[in-house]
Design a protein around this motif. Structure first.
Motif, PDB file in Angstrom:
ATOM      1  N   ALA A 188     -17.419 -15.793   3.066  1.00 15.28           N
ATOM      2  CA  ALA A 188     -17.900 -14.459   2.774  1.00 15.28           C
ATOM      3  C   ALA A 188     -19.405 -14.465   3.028  1.00 15.28           C
ATOM      4  O   ALA A 188     -20.151 -15.096   2.289  1.00 15.28           O
ATOM      5  N   ARG A 189     -19.823 -13.807   4.079  1.00 17.62           N
ATOM      6  CA  ARG A 189     -21.250 -13.712   4.391  1.00 17.62           C
ATOM      7  C   ARG A 189     -21.981 -13.036   3.235  1.00 17.62           C
ATOM      8  O   ARG A 189     -23.010 -13.466   2.770  1.00 17.62           O
ATOM      9  N   TYR A 190     -21.402 -11.932   2.816  1.00 17.31           N
ATOM     10  CA  TYR A 190     -21.982 -11.197   1.709  1.00 17.31           C
ATOM     11  C   TYR A 190     -21.080 -11.385   0.493  1.00 17.31           C
ATOM     12  O   TYR A 190     -19.861 -11.396   0.621  1.00 17.31           O
ATOM     13  N   ALA A 191     -21.692 -11.517  -0.658  1.00 19.22           N
ATOM     14  CA  ALA A 191     -20.919 -11.765  -1.871  1.00 19.22           C
ATOM     15  C   ALA A 191     -19.978 -10.601  -2.142  1.00 19.22           C
ATOM     16  O   ALA A 191     -20.333  -9.455  -1.969  1.00 19.22           O
ATOM     17  N   TYR A 192     -18.753 -10.949  -2.560  1.00 18.95           N
ATOM     18  CA  TYR A 192     -17.856  -9.893  -3.003  1.00 18.95           C
ATOM     19  C   TYR A 192     -17.937  -9.807  -4.511  1.00 18.95           C
ATOM     20  O   TYR A 192     -18.402 -10.738  -5.177  1.00 18.95           O
ATOM     21  N   THR A 193     -17.508  -8.677  -5.029  1.00 22.61           N
ATOM     22  CA  THR A 193     -17.702  -8.434  -6.449  1.00 22.61           C
ATOM     23  C   THR A 193     -16.376  -8.117  -7.132  1.00 22.61           C
ATOM     24  O   THR A 193     -15.331  -8.002  -6.483  1.00 22.61           O
ATOM     25  N   ALA A 194     -16.463  -7.951  -8.451  1.00 27.46           N
ATOM     26  CA  ALA A 194     -15.269  -7.588  -9.225  1.00 27.46           C
ATOM     27  C   ALA A 194     -14.664  -6.291  -8.711  1.00 27.46           C
ATOM     28  O   ALA A 194     -13.442  -6.140  -8.671  1.00 27.46           O
ATOM     29  N   ALA A 195     -15.514  -5.356  -8.291  1.00 34.08           N
ATOM     30  CA  ALA A 195     -14.991  -4.069  -7.815  1.00 34.08           C
ATOM     31  C   ALA A 195     -14.193  -4.254  -6.530  1.00 34.08           C
ATOM     32  O   ALA A 195     -13.173  -3.598  -6.328  1.00 34.08           O
ATOM     33  N   ASP A 196     -14.658  -5.157  -5.661  1.00 30.46           N
ATOM     34  CA  ASP A 196     -13.918  -5.429  -4.419  1.00 30.46           C
ATOM     35  C   ASP A 196     -12.543  -6.009  -4.749  1.00 30.46           C
ATOM     36  O   ASP A 196     -11.527  -5.626  -4.178  1.00 30.46           O
ATOM     37  N   ILE A 197     -12.543  -6.979  -5.664  1.00 29.82           N
ATOM     38  CA  ILE A 197     -11.277  -7.613  -6.043  1.00 29.82           C
ATOM     39  C   ILE A 197     -10.345  -6.597  -6.686  1.00 29.82           C
ATOM     40  O   ILE A 197      -9.156  -6.532  -6.369  1.00 29.82           O
ATOM     41  N   HIS A 198     -10.906  -5.754  -7.538  1.00 24.04           N
ATOM     42  CA  HIS A 198     -10.103  -4.727  -8.192  1.00 24.04           C
ATOM     43  C   HIS A 198      -9.494  -3.792  -7.147  1.00 24.04           C
ATOM     44  O   HIS A 198      -8.307  -3.447  -7.201  1.00 24.04           O
ATOM     45  N   PHE A 199     -10.306  -3.393  -6.189  1.00 24.03           N
ATOM     46  CA  PHE A 199      -9.827  -2.483  -5.148  1.00 24.03           C
ATOM     47  C   PHE A 199      -8.676  -3.116  -4.356  1.00 24.03           C
ATOM     48  O   PHE A 199      -7.622  -2.521  -4.166  1.00 24.03           O
ATOM     49  N   MET A 200      -8.908  -4.356  -3.904  1.00 21.93           N
ATOM     50  CA  MET A 200      -7.911  -5.015  -3.065  1.00 21.93           C
ATOM     51  C   MET A 200      -6.635  -5.320  -3.866  1.00 21.93           C
ATOM     52  O   MET A 200      -5.536  -5.349  -3.303  1.00 21.93           O
ATOM     53  N   SER A 201      -6.781  -5.576  -5.177  1.00 23.36           N
ATOM     54  CA  SER A 201      -5.595  -5.862  -6.001  1.00 23.36           C
ATOM     55  C   SER A 201      -4.817  -4.589  -6.289  1.00 23.36           C
ATOM     56  O   SER A 201      -3.594  -4.548  -6.152  1.00 23.36           O
ATOM     57  N   SER A 202      -5.536  -3.549  -6.700  1.00 28.04           N
ATOM     58  CA  SER A 202      -4.828  -2.361  -7.169  1.00 28.04           C
ATOM     59  C   SER A 202      -4.269  -1.545  -6.013  1.00 28.04           C
ATOM     60  O   SER A 202      -3.283  -0.832  -6.175  1.00 28.04           O
ATOM     61  N   MET A 203      -4.876  -1.676  -4.833  1.00 29.94           N
ATOM     62  CA  MET A 203      -4.335  -0.928  -3.695  1.00 29.94           C
ATOM     63  C   MET A 203      -2.971  -1.485  -3.267  1.00 29.94           C
ATOM     64  O   MET A 203      -2.179  -0.784  -2.644  1.00 29.94           O
ATOM     65  N   VAL A 237     -13.657  -6.065   3.446  1.00 30.89           N
ATOM     66  CA  VAL A 237     -13.412  -5.000   2.473  1.00 30.89           C
ATOM     67  C   VAL A 237     -13.952  -3.681   3.020  1.00 30.89           C
ATOM     68  O   VAL A 237     -13.294  -2.638   2.939  1.00 30.89           O
ATOM     69  N   PHE A 238     -15.139  -3.737   3.611  1.00 32.72           N
ATOM     70  CA  PHE A 238     -15.724  -2.512   4.163  1.00 32.72           C
ATOM     71  C   PHE A 238     -14.833  -1.936   5.251  1.00 32.72           C
ATOM     72  O   PHE A 238     -14.516  -0.753   5.255  1.00 32.72           O
ATOM     73  N   LYS A 239     -14.407  -2.787   6.174  1.00 37.98           N
ATOM     74  CA  LYS A 239     -13.578  -2.297   7.280  1.00 37.98           C
ATOM     75  C   LYS A 239     -12.241  -1.784   6.763  1.00 37.98           C
ATOM     76  O   LYS A 239     -11.788  -0.706   7.132  1.00 37.98           O
ATOM     77  N   PHE A 240     -11.644  -2.587   5.870  1.00 38.32           N
ATOM     78  CA  PHE A 240     -10.323  -2.213   5.371  1.00 38.32           C
ATOM     79  C   PHE A 240     -10.380  -0.876   4.622  1.00 38.32           C
ATOM     80  O   PHE A 240      -9.587   0.033   4.872  1.00 38.32           O
ATOM     81  N   ALA A 241     -11.351  -0.751   3.713  1.00 46.61           N
ATOM     82  CA  ALA A 241     -11.449   0.472   2.913  1.00 46.61           C
ATOM     83  C   ALA A 241     -11.796   1.668   3.807  1.00 46.61           C
ATOM     84  O   ALA A 241     -11.270   2.768   3.617  1.00 46.61           O
ATOM     85  N   SER A 242     -12.656   1.444   4.805  1.00 43.95           N
ATOM     86  CA  SER A 242     -13.014   2.536   5.716  1.00 43.95           C
ATOM     87  C   SER A 242     -11.806   2.964   6.538  1.00 43.95           C
ATOM     88  O   SER A 242     -11.580   4.157   6.764  1.00 43.95           O
ATOM     89  N   ASP A 243     -11.006   1.985   6.969  1.00 43.65           N
ATOM     90  CA  ASP A 243      -9.794   2.306   7.738  1.00 43.65           C
ATOM     91  C   ASP A 243      -8.806   3.087   6.881  1.00 43.65           C
ATOM     92  O   ASP A 243      -8.208   4.065   7.337  1.00 43.65           O
ATOM     93  N   VAL A 244      -8.614   2.635   5.640  1.00 39.19           N
ATOM     94  CA  VAL A 244      -7.709   3.349   4.736  1.00 39.19           C
ATOM     95  C   VAL A 244      -8.176   4.791   4.608  1.00 39.19           C
ATOM     96  O   VAL A 244      -7.394   5.743   4.687  1.00 39.19           O
ATOM     97  N   ASN A 245      -9.491   4.958   4.478  1.00 38.54           N
ATOM     98  CA  ASN A 245     -10.046   6.297   4.294  1.00 38.54           C
ATOM     99  C   ASN A 245      -9.768   7.192   5.498  1.00 38.54           C
ATOM    100  O   ASN A 245      -9.223   8.283   5.357  1.00 38.54           O
ATOM    101  N   VAL A 246     -10.112   6.716   6.702  1.00 38.86           N
ATOM    102  CA  VAL A 246      -9.930   7.595   7.866  1.00 38.86           C
ATOM    103  C   VAL A 246      -8.445   7.775   8.195  1.00 38.86           C
ATOM    104  O   VAL A 246      -8.016   8.879   8.526  1.00 38.86           O
ATOM    105  N   ASP A 247      -7.656   6.716   8.081  1.00 45.19           N
ATOM    106  CA  ASP A 247      -6.231   6.836   8.416  1.00 45.19           C
ATOM    107  C   ASP A 247      -5.542   7.820   7.480  1.00 45.19           C
ATOM    108  O   ASP A 247      -4.764   8.663   7.904  1.00 45.19           O
ATOM    109  N   GLN A 248      -5.830   7.685   6.198  1.00 51.09           N
ATOM    110  CA  GLN A 248      -5.105   8.517   5.238  1.00 51.09           C
ATOM    111  C   GLN A 248      -5.639   9.947   5.244  1.00 51.09           C
ATOM    112  O   GLN A 248      -4.884  10.893   5.036  1.00 51.09           O
TER     113      GLN A 248
END
Lengths: 230, 650
Positions: A52-67, A194-205
């Protein structure tokens, strides 16, 4: 004791003081010098790409888990389409939702696994959160309630189409809300994937919501749209 | 270090070529078969980052160059070209390679300046780089930006002065409300002092506290909404530091053009006729829909009831319903506000030579008139239930066709498995008629099934300037590179390919060709994980050496593929021979006639001055007589080329 909390609270809870499951340990980027000692470009590239180039956070983990659970519910109701008399247009939409969201669940599970985080099964679980010593169970934004699920499962034919579109618009809208909550959170969305995935989810949906609104409008007005118009 | 890496990787590539039976150029020999290799050698290739198995057909890999040390492991993105250089974007910045020797690209500069996706364009001394990711910083450092509101963040377009290409200088940063996922440089033929940059941003709208003026509300709530628009940056060439947004065209407003594959003019006539007959026609999502009696009947009855009347509805009742319908429909179908079309584009390809742009915009493919660069006007729109996300557009050279690609799954998913439908995640091919309306013809999808470990979907490509034909080379991520002919838009056909096995054979890993473009004879591919690949097209039953040489005769000073250049072929003997080869292939000229024309061309080329001129003039006259049947137009083009050659021999 288990409650369901209003959705609006969730954004605050997801990243606030409440301890969300799965437990989150923010990570730091590895020392580039370590990578530099590796012998081949392939090894360096792999080490860097895996890290992970940039640190991930609890919010990232929460997002990826709950989605994962969020997607799982969309898949369940999409699988009802063939047995509930859906029209060809809704059948195709359901097929594509299944294909897309199954793959995305794989992406989220792989991301979590690579970071040694608990990997939720692909089931439409309400998220369990601990607050003030009590366990709360809540649905992620846009998820269908048990009542909505029952109503949809009982519907057939045109009625199923209509409810399915209405429910899926709600469901997708919820996913875009989750993305917005993620990006509004301090330190979140720095991880490239996470950025790419969340952005893709946003535009696709978002795109699919517009398509479904159009289908719903046609259905409401009793019009059959050609395949080429939505 | 860098050169050591290169040696090592070339060694690996050679090893894999030797070891892998499927690495071959099966039609390179004398057979010139038109049959695709079977079984498809792209299926079942061994995985590996730098040592994957590879398969090639009618393409030859000239070099495979890993990223420079600092860029290893980062995501390589799009390409732009200027002079002998290729500029390769990366999530970590950009690298500039000298490809004077395509078999051995050399690194000119690596500018570390992280931001995704680093979409790149170049014009004269100016380099444009897109920034959209949350971590992009104005200071180019890699610290990221943790605060959701920060003045350290860049989302927009960075502009560098590359007058000294080894030392790029950041001269301007233009911030935009939705960042810049991609951008397109528009060189207006009538404006020599400025260039224009169309910005497509797909990130969330930035808070006004971070960038003043950014509004996330819907346009009906706030007319300054950053939704439903693109941004146009004007860049004064003499003062690039003054680059700024000059307009935000709302090209999506009132998407009223019927969005369909079929004959839109006919659809409009049908709706007009229905209106004339007194039927109820509603405008829903830009579609004119004739409402069925089953829908309007009960409504009319309720109008009668509302006035406490009885019996059949009167003319006044119909009028009342007609007036109330738009409001009723909006209420029925628009629980979450009025229905709307796309809020943004993913990418726009401008084609200034024909005054058109193709906008790939969420659920729509748009055709735009760009003759006024700051005010593009939508003139057509198509939609398709097989398309998930309209991603990019490419015109044919005449501007009579447009190809849109569908980036189903966002490029990060494996959408080319055997089980994935062939019309999902594909290209859709349209013709453009004299009224500038689009008509769907067919889909094209790279045909070889890929594994679930390989991200694969339609992505970026460019035309190959083979005269008289529409041939395109396209990237399919880990589905590799596919070259196809879409001269007959209803029947596109693959004519060459290159593919590697998955980046990792144990788990899904992002990789593959982000974009592949033809530039002055080289086919250059940006490999997300592996670096820079350069290919050449090899002669086959589909493409002759003359056609390849004619394609190579087209020289560009620079190339931004999304600022599509029109290819122009200078008259040459090889151009004439390329046309003759095409006429031979299509049997438009009989074998003996083809042989005679080739002989005439050879004799004329061997001669000079008046002898050459007279021979060519005579040949042109003969060709005029040959212009009959299906390929008459091509024979006339050949005759014209021969006449141009005659004129040049004076």
């Amino acid at each position: 004791m288990r409650h369901r909390l209003p959705l609006a609270l969730l954004g605050a809870l997801a990243v606030g003081g409440c301890g969300a499951h799965p437990g989150a340990t923010p990570a730091t980027a590895p020392d580039p010098a370590t990578a530099g000692r590796l012998a081949t470009p392939a090894a360096i590239a792999k080490a860097r790409a895996d890290s992970a180039r940039y640190a991930y956070t609890a919010a990232d983990i929460h997002f990826m888990s709950s989605m994962i659970g969020h997607h799982a519910q969309a898949i369940i109701i999409s699988r009802w389409a063939p047995t509930h008399g859906a029209s060809p247009a809704v059948l195709r939409l359901a097929e594509r939702i299944i294909n897309a969201q199954q793959d995305e669940i794989g992406t989220m599970q792989q991301w979590l696994r690579a970071r040694q985080q608990p990997v939720p099964d692909a089931r439409p679980m309400a998220m369990t959160m601990k607050m003030d010593g009590m366990e709360h169970e809540m649905l992620m934004p846009g998820m269908l309630t048990d009542e909505q699920m029952k109503q949809l499962d009982a519907a057939r034919g045109a009625e199923f189409d209509k409810l399915f579109l209405r429910d899926m618009i709600q469901h997708h809208t919820g996913a875009t809300v989750m993305v917005k909550q993620l990006f509004d959170t301090y330190g979140a969305g720095q991880d490239e994937l996470v950025f790419k995935f969340a952005s893709d989810v946003n535009v696709d949906q978002t795109t699919e919501i517009a398509r479904m609104q159009k289908m719903l409008a046609a259905l409401t007005l009793g019009i059959t749209l050609p395949n080429s118009t939505y | 270090m860098t050169s050591a890496f290169r040696t090592l990787s070339l060694g690996a590539a050679l090893c894999s070529a030797a070891a892998c039976a499927s690495t071959m150029s099966s039609s390179g020999g004398g057979g010139m078969s038109t049959a695709a290799p079977s079984p498809d050698p792209r299926v079942g290739l061994r995985g590996g980052l730098m040592d994957a198995g590879q398969a090639a057909w009618n393409l030859r890999l000239l070099s495979a160059t890993p990223p420079s040390k600092q860029f290893l492991g980062a995501v390589n993105s799009d390409l732009a070209f200027t002079g002998p250089y290729v500029i390769q974007g990366s999530y970590d910045g950009y690298q500039i390679w000298d490809i004077t020797n395509p078999a051995s690209p050399s690194l000119k500069v690596a500018n570390y300046c992280p931001a995704s996706q680093s979409d790149v364009s170049v014009y004269r001394n100016l380099l444009f780089v897109s920034a959209e990711g949350n971590t992009g910083r104005i200071d180019c450092s890699d610290k990221g930006v943790k605060d959701p509101v920060s003045t350290e963040r860049i989302k927009g377009v960075r502009i560098f002065d590359v007058t000294d290409i080894a030392h790029p200088r950041n001269v301007a940063n233009v911030q935009t409300c939705r960042g810049s996922h991609t951008h397109t440089v528009l060189v207006d033929p009538n404006d020599h002092d400025n260039v224009y940059v169309y910005v497509s941003g797909s990130s969330g709208i930035r808070p006004a506290a971070e960038l003043p003026g950014c509004v996330s509300a819907m346009p009906e709530k706030d007319p300054n909404s950053a939704l439903f628009r693109i941004e146009v940056i004007k860049v004064p060439l003499a003062h690039p530091e003054q680059a700024a947004i000059v307009s935000s065209p709302r090209i999506f407003n009132d998407l009223t053009a019927p969005a369909r594959h079929g004959s839109s003019a006919v659809d409009r006539q049908v709706a007009a006729a229905a209106r004339a007959r007194g039927e109820f026609v509603a405008d829903v999502f830009g579609e004119s829909m004739i409402l069925p009696a089953g829908f309007t009947g009960p409504l009319l009855d309720s109008v009668v009831k509302a006035r406490k009347g009885s019996g059949p509805p009167t003319r006044a009742d119909s009028a009342a319903l007609r007036a109330a319908l738009p409001g009723m429909i909006a209420k029925m179908v628009g629980e979450d506000g009025p229905p709307h079309g796309p809020t943004q584009c993913h990418d726009i390809t401008v084609y200034p030579a024909v005054g058109l742009a193709g906008g790939a915009c969420e659920g729509y493919g748009l055709l735009l008139d760009i003759r006024n660069p700051t005010n593009p006007v939508r003139i057509g729109a198509v939609a398709d239930s097989n398309f998930s996300y309209w991603h990019s557009a490419t015109f044919n050279n005449d501007g009579t066709k447009v190809l849109f690609s569908d980036e189903w799954g966002g490029g990060g998913q494996p959408k080319c498995r055997a089980s994935d439908p062939k019309d999902w995640g594909a290209d859709a091919l349209f013709t453009i008629d004299a009224n500038r309306q689009m008509h769907f013809q067919s889909y094209y999808k790279m045909p070889a099934a890929q594994t679930a470990l390989e991200n694969c979907v339609a992505h970026n490509g460019s035309l190959i300037p083979i005269p008289g034909r529409d041939v395109m080379v396209q990237a399919w991520y880990q589905g590799g590179i596919s070259v196809f002919d879409w001269t007959d838009a209803a029947h596109p056909k693959e004519i060459a390919f290159f593919d590697r096995g998955p980046v990792d054979s144990t788990q899904f890993t992002m990789g593959g060709s982000w974009s592949v473009y033809w530039y002055n004879g080289a086919i250059v591919s940006s490999e997300i994980a592996r670096g820079l690949d350069v290919f050449e097209l090899t002669p086959s039953a589909f493409v002759s050496q003359n056609e390849i040489d004619a394609a190579k005769s087209v020289h560009l000073d620079y190339l931004n593929t999304q600022g599509q250049p029109q290819y122009v072929w200078a008259p040459s003997f090889v151009l004439a021979r390329a046309y003759v080869d095409q006429l031979a292939r299509s049997n438009a000229l009989g074998a003996s006639r083809v042989a005679a024309v080739r002989q005439s061309l050879a004799s004329a080329e061997a001669a000079s001055g008046a002898v050459r001129r007279d021979a060519l003039t005579q040949l042109a006259v003969q060709l005029d007589g040959d212009a009959r049947g299906a390929d008459a137009q091509k024979v006339r083009i050949l005759a014209g080329t021969v006449r141009d050659l005659a004129a040049a021999s004076r």
